[in-house]
Enzyme design. Sequence first.
Site, short mmCIF file in Angstrom:
data_model
loop_
_atom_site.label_atom_id
_atom_site.label_comp_id
_atom_site.label_asym_id
_atom_site.label_seq_id
_atom_site.Cartn_x
_atom_site.Cartn_y
_atom_site.Cartn_z
CG ASN A 9 -9.11 3.89 -5.48
OD1 ASN A 9 -9.99 3.25 -4.91
ND2 ASN A 9 -7.85 3.48 -5.55
CE LYS A 11 -6.23 4.92 -2.58
NZ LYS A 11 -4.87 5.34 -2.22
CG HIS A 94 -4.15 1.09 -6.33
ND1 HIS A 94 -3.43 1.21 -5.18
CD2 HIS A 94 -4.62 2.32 -6.63
CE1 HIS A 94 -3.48 2.48 -4.78
NE2 HIS A 94 -4.19 3.18 -5.65
CD GLU A 96 -3.57 2.09 -1.60
OE1 GLU A 96 -4.76 1.76 -1.75
OE2 GLU A 96 -3.22 3.28 -1.48
CD GLU A 166 -2.76 5.74 -8.44
OE1 GLU A 166 -3.69 6.55 -8.36
OE2 GLU A 166 -2.70 4.73 -7.73
N GLY A 172 -1.12 9.11 -0.84
CA GLY A 172 -1.55 9.31 0.53
C GLY A 172 -0.51 9.97 1.42
CB SER A 212 -0.70 13.82 -2.82
OG SER A 212 -0.34 12.84 -1.85
P1 13P Z 1 -4.17 9.76 -2.80
O1 13P Z 1 -4.90 10.73 -3.72
O2 13P Z 1 -4.87 9.62 -1.46
O3 13P Z 1 -2.73 10.05 -2.71
O4 13P Z 1 -4.32 8.31 -3.48
C1 13P Z 1 -4.00 8.15 -4.81
C2 13P Z 1 -4.42 6.80 -5.24
O5 13P Z 1 -3.88 5.80 -4.82
C3 13P Z 1 -5.56 6.70 -6.16
O6 13P Z 1 -5.73 5.41 -6.65
#
Ligand code: 13P
Length: 250
Positions: A9, A11, A94, A96, A166, A172, A212
């Site tokens: 992803n 982003k 997601h 976010e 997740e 992150g 992560s």
């Molecule tokens: P990270 O791998 O940067 O922690 O992000 C995970 C994520 O949100 C994938 O959709």
Amino acid sequence: MRTPYLAGNWKMHKTVSESVEFAQELVRTLSSSRSKLMVAPAFLSLPAVAAVLQGSKILLGAQNMAPEVEGAHTGEVSVRMLTDVGVNVVILGHSERRHSYLESDELVNRKVRLALEYGLEVILCVGETIEEREQGRVEEVVGAQLREGLDQVDARQLDRLTIAYEPVWAIGTGKTATPEDADAVHAYVRTVIGAMYSPDAAQRLSIQYGGSVKPTNVKELMAMENIDGALVGGASLAIESFAPIALFDA
Ligand code: 13P
């Protein structure tokens, strides 16, 4: 046996030209992978990356989608626009989107049903915050996200559904759930799907872990019984980190 499914992803990273260059590198590097692979660039890069991925084994994903097919919805991107440019998969719910843009389970469910109706594969993201984990509410939160997110989804559509667990506190942050903690939630996801549909559907369901994931922890995560793949953010942005993840079993 569930096929490992590794997805990136991206982003809100990479311009169109950066996305094209990186996709070309991925196609060259990952051709030997035995896993199911997907990358999800930003909307603007989808047509150009689609051209690069055509004929490769890497699927094209989008990171979001509108809950309507068309109409007066300023700033939104519809399912027909996605399928038209060759998108195969859409990431929905997601954290976010849930937290920064206040997407509810009901909204996520409308998107899930529309995407499946139009033939897309869906990765439905679920996961708890650190407060919810500390309050011992992981199963309550994840269970509700699954039941509401999949409301009215037909059993026949489940072969195009992947769940991504997740935990919000691991995204992150560099903090990964331990393989055992992640596996316990994945097992719970299977229990919920088993109760909603059938034990057979639960066994076939692919469940990715996200939060992560790095070259250094992918193998121990993938070794767990209920972890079938990874949805990777930060480490999916460079070939040095994504290739070892996508080729974890090479
Ligand atoms: P990270 O791998 O940067 O922690 O992000 C995970 C994520 O949100 C994938 O959709």
